[in-house]
Write a protein that holds these residues in place. Structure first.
Motif, mmCIF file in Angstrom:
data_model
loop_
_atom_site.group_PDB
_atom_site.id
_atom_site.type_symbol
_atom_site.label_atom_id
_atom_site.label_comp_id
_atom_site.label_asym_id
_atom_site.label_seq_id
_atom_site.Cartn_x
_atom_site.Cartn_y
_atom_site.Cartn_z
ATOM 1 N N THR A 4 -3.434 -4.845 -16.591
ATOM 2 C CA THR A 4 -3.686 -3.412 -16.382
ATOM 3 C C THR A 4 -5.130 -3.183 -15.971
ATOM 4 O O THR A 4 -5.399 -2.372 -15.073
ATOM 5 N N GLU A 5 -6.057 -3.892 -16.588
ATOM 6 C CA GLU A 5 -7.470 -3.776 -16.208
ATOM 7 C C GLU A 5 -7.677 -4.191 -14.755
ATOM 8 O O GLU A 5 -8.410 -3.536 -14.016
ATOM 9 N N TRP A 6 -7.043 -5.297 -14.341
ATOM 10 C CA TRP A 6 -7.174 -5.755 -12.960
ATOM 11 C C TRP A 6 -6.613 -4.718 -11.994
ATOM 12 O O TRP A 6 -7.231 -4.414 -10.964
ATOM 13 N N ALA A 7 -5.460 -4.174 -12.308
ATOM 14 C CA ALA A 7 -4.839 -3.174 -11.432
ATOM 15 C C ALA A 7 -5.706 -1.923 -11.341
ATOM 16 O O ALA A 7 -5.905 -1.373 -10.246
ATOM 17 N N ASP A 8 -6.258 -1.482 -12.476
ATOM 18 C CA ASP A 8 -7.132 -0.300 -12.472
ATOM 19 C C ASP A 8 -8.396 -0.558 -11.654
ATOM 20 O O ASP A 8 -8.835 0.295 -10.879
ATOM 21 N N ALA A 9 -8.974 -1.751 -11.821
ATOM 22 C CA ALA A 9 -10.185 -2.103 -11.062
ATOM 23 C C ALA A 9 -9.880 -2.175 -9.569
ATOM 24 O O ALA A 9 -10.705 -1.771 -8.736
ATOM 25 N N SER A 10 -8.710 -2.664 -9.216
ATOM 26 C CA SER A 10 -8.327 -2.756 -7.808
ATOM 27 C C SER A 10 -8.157 -1.372 -7.192
ATOM 28 O O SER A 10 -8.553 -1.139 -6.043
ATOM 29 N N ARG A 11 -7.591 -0.441 -7.940
ATOM 30 C CA ARG A 11 -7.371 0.920 -7.418
ATOM 31 C C ARG A 11 -8.674 1.601 -7.022
ATOM 32 O O ARG A 11 -8.682 2.403 -6.090
ATOM 33 N N VAL A 12 -9.756 1.292 -7.725
ATOM 34 C CA VAL A 12 -11.030 1.976 -7.449
ATOM 35 C C VAL A 12 -12.042 1.065 -6.765
ATOM 36 O O VAL A 12 -13.202 1.427 -6.625
ATOM 37 N N ASP A 13 -11.601 -0.105 -6.318
ATOM 38 C CA ASP A 13 -12.514 -1.047 -5.665
ATOM 39 C C ASP A 13 -13.176 -0.396 -4.453
ATOM 40 O O ASP A 13 -12.521 0.303 -3.681
ATOM 41 N N LYS A 14 -14.476 -0.635 -4.300
ATOM 42 C CA LYS A 14 -15.226 0.004 -3.210
ATOM 43 C C LYS A 14 -14.856 -0.531 -1.837
ATOM 44 O O LYS A 14 -15.003 0.174 -0.845
ATOM 45 N N GLU A 15 -14.377 -1.760 -1.770
ATOM 46 C CA GLU A 15 -14.060 -2.338 -0.461
ATOM 47 C C GLU A 15 -12.659 -1.968 0.025
ATOM 48 O O GLU A 15 -12.466 -1.631 1.185
ATOM 49 N N PHE A 16 -11.669 -2.046 -0.844
ATOM 50 C CA PHE A 16 -10.293 -1.845 -0.387
ATOM 51 C C PHE A 16 -9.535 -0.775 -1.157
ATOM 52 O O PHE A 16 -8.421 -0.423 -0.789
ATOM 53 N N GLY A 17 -10.112 -0.236 -2.225
ATOM 54 C CA GLY A 17 -9.409 0.737 -3.063
ATOM 55 C C GLY A 17 -9.603 2.166 -2.593
ATOM 56 O O GLY A 17 -9.951 2.433 -1.460
ATOM 57 N N GLY A 18 -9.358 3.075 -3.492
ATOM 58 C CA GLY A 18 -9.548 4.495 -3.191
ATOM 59 C C GLY A 18 -8.427 5.066 -2.355
ATOM 60 O O GLY A 18 -7.268 4.670 -2.463
ATOM 61 N N LYS A 19 -8.785 6.007 -1.479
ATOM 62 C CA LYS A 19 -7.791 6.710 -0.664
ATOM 63 C C LYS A 19 -7.030 5.779 0.278
ATOM 64 O O LYS A 19 -5.888 6.053 0.630
ATOM 65 N N SER A 20 -7.650 4.682 0.681
ATOM 66 C CA SER A 20 -7.022 3.761 1.636
ATOM 67 C C SER A 20 -6.331 2.585 0.959
ATOM 68 O O SER A 20 -5.994 1.610 1.627
ATOM 69 N N LEU A 21 -6.145 2.656 -0.350
ATOM 70 C CA LEU A 21 -5.586 1.519 -1.085
ATOM 71 C C LEU A 21 -4.255 1.056 -0.505
ATOM 72 O O LEU A 21 -4.071 -0.135 -0.247
ATOM 73 N N ASP A 22 -3.324 1.966 -0.280
ATOM 74 C CA ASP A 22 -1.998 1.561 0.193
ATOM 75 C C ASP A 22 -2.078 0.853 1.543
ATOM 76 O O ASP A 22 -1.458 -0.193 1.742
ATOM 77 N N ALA A 23 -2.847 1.404 2.463
ATOM 78 C CA ALA A 23 -2.991 0.783 3.783
ATOM 79 C C ALA A 23 -3.689 -0.570 3.675
ATOM 80 O O ALA A 23 -3.307 -1.530 4.359
ATOM 81 N N ASN A 24 -4.703 -0.660 2.815
ATOM 82 C CA ASN A 24 -5.442 -1.908 2.676
ATOM 83 C C ASN A 24 -4.628 -2.978 1.968
ATOM 84 O O ASN A 24 -4.728 -4.168 2.304
ATOM 85 N N VAL A 25 -3.801 -2.583 1.027
ATOM 86 C CA VAL A 25 -2.908 -3.550 0.377
ATOM 87 C C VAL A 25 -1.877 -4.052 1.397
ATOM 88 O O VAL A 25 -1.502 -5.220 1.379
ATOM 89 N N ALA A 26 -1.464 -3.199 2.309
ATOM 90 C CA ALA A 26 -0.543 -3.633 3.364
ATOM 91 C C ALA A 26 -1.205 -4.688 4.249
ATOM 92 O O ALA A 26 -0.551 -5.648 4.680
#
Length: 97
Positions: A4-26
């Motif tokens: 859960t900590e890893w997932a939360d950190a990934s959601r707010v990561d400055k490089e790939f997280g935030g508003k573009s998370l879904d596109a960047n995970v793709a």
């Protein structure tokens, strides 16, 4: 709890997280599809490491590296009219003035 900590950190990561998370995970998944094996995918899912920010970052960067370049627009070059004869060509090369 660690997953859960890893997932939360990934959601707010400055490089790939935030508003573009879904596109960047793709983009990251594109790299995993290109370079990973079914066994790697199963390992990432079973261990929870697929949610680790550094794993996502590595695959995100790889995905960006293999992505098609985007088109940068510009103006077309103006074509010079071609001389119709050898004499006209010489006149263009050596104007009389």
């Amino acid at each position: 709890a660690v997953r859960t900590e890893w997932a939360d950190a990934s959601r707010v990561d400055k490089e790939f997280g935030g508003k573009s998370l879904d596109a960047n995970v793709a983009v990251a998944k594109k790299a995993l599809d290109a370079f990973g094996t079914p066994e790697l995918r199963a390992f990432l899912e079973q261990s929870g490491l697929g949610n680790h920010p550094e794993i996502i970052r590595a695959f995100y960067r790889a995905g960006r590296a293999i992505s098609d370049d985007s088109h940068v627009g510009g103006r077309a070059a103006q074509a010079k009219p071609q001389p119709r004869s050898f004499e006209e060509h010489l006149a263009n090369l050596y104007p009389s003035n």
